[in-house]
Each structure stands twice: as C-alpha cells, then as structure tokens.
Design a protein around this motif. Structure first.
Motif, short mmCIF file in Angstrom:
data_model
loop_
_atom_site.label_atom_id
_atom_site.label_comp_id
_atom_site.label_asym_id
_atom_site.label_seq_id
_atom_site.Cartn_x
_atom_site.Cartn_y
_atom_site.Cartn_z
N GLY A 43 0.82 -1.20 0.00
CA GLY A 43 0.00 0.00 0.00
C GLY A 43 0.86 1.26 0.00
N ASN A 44 0.54 2.17 0.90
CA ASN A 44 1.33 3.38 1.03
C ASN A 44 1.70 3.59 2.50
OD1 ASN A 44 -0.96 4.74 2.30
ND2 ASN A 44 -1.82 4.88 0.23
N LYS A 45 2.21 4.76 2.84
CA LYS A 45 2.68 5.00 4.20
C LYS A 45 1.58 4.88 5.24
CE LYS A 45 4.42 8.98 3.14
NZ LYS A 45 5.08 10.30 3.27
N SER A 46 0.34 5.13 4.85
CA SER A 46 -0.74 5.19 5.83
C SER A 46 -1.77 4.06 5.74
CB SER A 46 -1.48 6.53 5.70
OG SER A 46 -1.99 6.68 4.38
N GLU A 47 -1.69 3.22 4.71
CA GLU A 47 -2.67 2.15 4.59
C GLU A 47 -2.06 0.93 3.92
OE1 GLU A 47 -5.99 3.59 2.29
OE2 GLU A 47 -4.69 4.37 0.72
N ALA A 49 -2.13 -2.66 1.62
CA ALA A 49 -2.61 -2.93 0.26
C ALA A 49 -4.09 -3.27 0.27
CB ALA A 49 -1.81 -4.06 -0.37
N VAL A 50 -4.56 -3.99 1.31
CA VAL A 50 -5.99 -4.33 1.40
C VAL A 50 -6.83 -3.07 1.60
CG1 VAL A 50 -7.75 -5.51 2.76
CG2 VAL A 50 -5.63 -6.69 2.21
N ALA A 51 -6.37 -2.20 2.49
CA ALA A 51 -7.10 -0.95 2.74
C ALA A 51 -7.14 -0.07 1.48
CB ALA A 51 -6.47 -0.19 3.90
N LEU A 52 -6.00 0.00 0.79
CA LEU A 52 -5.94 0.76 -0.45
C LEU A 52 -6.87 0.16 -1.50
CD1 LEU A 52 -4.79 2.83 -2.41
CD2 LEU A 52 -2.78 1.37 -2.71
N SER A 53 -6.88 -1.16 -1.58
CA SER A 53 -7.74 -1.84 -2.56
C SER A 53 -9.21 -1.61 -2.24
CB SER A 53 -7.43 -3.34 -2.57
OG SER A 53 -6.10 -3.58 -2.96
N LYS A 54 -9.56 -1.62 -0.95
CA LYS A 54 -10.94 -1.35 -0.56
C LYS A 54 -11.34 0.07 -0.96
CE LYS A 54 -11.33 -4.55 3.37
NZ LYS A 54 -11.44 -4.65 4.84
N ARG A 55 -10.43 1.01 -0.81
CA ARG A 55 -10.73 2.40 -1.16
C ARG A 55 -10.92 2.55 -2.67
NH1 ARG A 55 -7.42 6.97 -1.89
NH2 ARG A 55 -5.55 5.83 -1.25
N ILE A 56 -10.07 1.87 -3.43
CA ILE A 56 -10.20 1.92 -4.90
C ILE A 56 -11.55 1.35 -5.33
CG2 ILE A 56 -9.29 1.01 -7.07
CD1 ILE A 56 -6.50 1.09 -5.77
N LEU A 57 -11.92 0.20 -4.73
CA LEU A 57 -13.20 -0.42 -5.06
C LEU A 57 -14.38 0.45 -4.64
CD1 LEU A 57 -12.62 -4.19 -4.24
CD2 LEU A 57 -13.25 -3.23 -6.46
N LYS A 58 -14.27 1.07 -3.47
CA LYS A 58 -15.35 1.94 -2.99
C LYS A 58 -15.59 3.09 -3.96
CE LYS A 58 -16.85 4.70 0.98
NZ LYS A 58 -16.49 5.19 2.33
N GLU A 59 -14.51 3.67 -4.46
CA GLU A 59 -14.64 4.79 -5.40
C GLU A 59 -14.99 4.32 -6.81
OE1 GLU A 59 -11.82 7.95 -5.13
OE2 GLU A 59 -11.39 7.54 -3.01
N SER A 60 -15.04 2.98 -6.99
CA SER A 60 -15.51 2.39 -8.25
C SER A 60 -16.90 1.79 -8.05
CB SER A 60 -14.53 1.32 -8.74
OG SER A 60 -13.25 1.84 -8.96
N ASN A 61 -17.61 2.30 -7.04
CA ASN A 61 -18.97 1.84 -6.71
C ASN A 61 -19.01 0.35 -6.39
OD1 ASN A 61 -20.17 4.42 -7.21
ND2 ASN A 61 -20.05 4.00 -9.41
#
Length: 231
Positions: A43-47, A49-61
């Motif tokens: 992922g990144n400094k604050s999240e 890879a799973v958290a980042l993936s969840k955010r990407i999916l959330k913003e993809s409805n």
C-alpha cells in the motif's frame, strides 16, 4: 513505523495476509479487495494494500466492471498506485474479460439472442464509445468469426454495408447477427438503428445471407430486434 516504511504484506497480521489466506482457505475465500491487494503487493505509508484496494473499489462503486473502465492515469491518482501497479490491475482485469469471451466462444452455436449477447457483451458491453460488430454463422448456426465493422463516438457509428457483406462472402456465411453497444445504457433502438437494420436486411435478402438478429448491448443487458418482432 518509520515514515518511509511501506505496509507490505509480510508486515500484516497473519489473518490479514491474502496470499497465505489463499493457500490455506482457497481463492474463493478472498474478497475482491484481497485479490487486488495480492496484485499490487503493498500500500502506502498510511494504509495497507488491502485498505488501499478497498478504497479503490469503494470509489468504483464496489464494482469490478467500473474498476475495469479506469485508465492507467486514473488509477495512478490513488496514493500508492504507480504506473507498474496500475498496469498490473488493468492486465489482470483484461485477462478475466478474455477468459469470459473464450468460454462464450467455446459454446458458440447460436440458439437464441442470449447466446449471441453472451459472446458480444464481454467485447463491447462496457465500452465508452459505440462499436458495430457482426457474428458470421455457418449452416449449423456456429459462429465462424466475429468482426468489428466500425467504431465511433458516444452515440453513433457509421456502418459500411458493403464491407460487412464482403466479409460474409469471404467466410461463406449463410447467416449473420449484427450487434452494437449503447454506452448510455439506453436499450431502446434509435431511428438510425432501425434504418441501418432495414438497409442490412434488404442487402441480406439480395445476397441470400439471412439476417438473424440485431442486438443492442449495454453493460448489464441487451435488446433483441428478433425477440421484439421488429426485424
């Protein structure tokens, strides 16, 4: 955690490691986000890879189909997704799309409008522009080829009827099914859709190549001229 340290898969609690979860419980136990996390690795400094993936999916409805529409540039807008990771995500989704198409083509004897729609939906269903395709069939109603005749803008595409039937004659097809997509999601045929259908039908009668259907494809469903009795 050091500011520059990444939250890699190895640093997670055992229960949060999707690779280990895949090995111990099988791939069906993984969520969409966990599958994407395996692709991107970190992922990144604050999240994570799973958290980042969840955010990407959330913003993809929460839709894999919506995610598949994102370009490399749009994916790179997410912090932690560089060009390599964006390309990995797009490549994986494209392979899934091609697998679905390959499966449909393996069962490519056409018995209904749904059979034709199942072949074409993975190809044109989620495009942001219109494309016009033809399925060429032999005398057993088996698809011998599928061919893009034209592509256009958001609302229209120009069809060269001569090119369509030139290809049909080269393949010795006895029947065709014409298909195009509506990026708007609107199923009802336009006046131009009806006009081109009639033009192709008249040419098919002259050449003794049967026009079996005209199918309008959207991301989730389809419209069949034959089923609606307007062919």
């Amino acid at each position: 955690m050091h500011e520059k340290e990444k939250l890699t898969i190895k640093s997670w609690a055992l229960d949060d490691r999707p690779r280990e979860k895949l090995l111990s419980k099988g791939i069906l136990a993984l969520s969409d986000a966990e599958l994407i996390a395996i692709l991107i690795g970190s992922g990144n400094k604050s999240e994570s890879a799973v958290a980042l993936s969840k955010r990407i999916l959330k913003e993809s409805n929460a839709s894999i189909n919506e995610l598949a529409k994102l370009s490399v540039e749009k994916l790179m807008l997410f912090k932690g997704i560089g060009e390599a990771k964006a390309i990995t995500i797009i490549t994986a989704l494209e392979l899934g799309k091609r697998r679905r198409l390959e499966t449909a083509l393996e069962k490519s004897n056409i018995h209904s409008s749904k059979d034709a729609a199942n072949i074409m939906q993975p190809i044109i269903g989620d495009l942001q522009h219109e494309e016009f395709w033809v399925l060429f069939l032999n005398n057993s109603n088996k698809v011998v080829a599928q061919h893009q005749i034209s592509k256009g803008g958001l609302t229209a595409t120009v069809v060269d009827v001569r090119l369509l039937f030139k290809r049909a004659l080269e393949l010795a097809s006895v029947a065709i099914i014409i298909c195009h997509n509506h990026p708007s999601g609107k199923l009802q045929p336009s006046t131009s859709d009806k006009n081109i259908t009639q033009k192709i039908k008249e040419a098919s009668i002259t050449l003794d190549i049967k026009l079996l259907d005209h199918i309008i494809i959207t991301e989730k469903t389809y419209f069949s001229f034959a089923d609606e009795g307007i062919l």
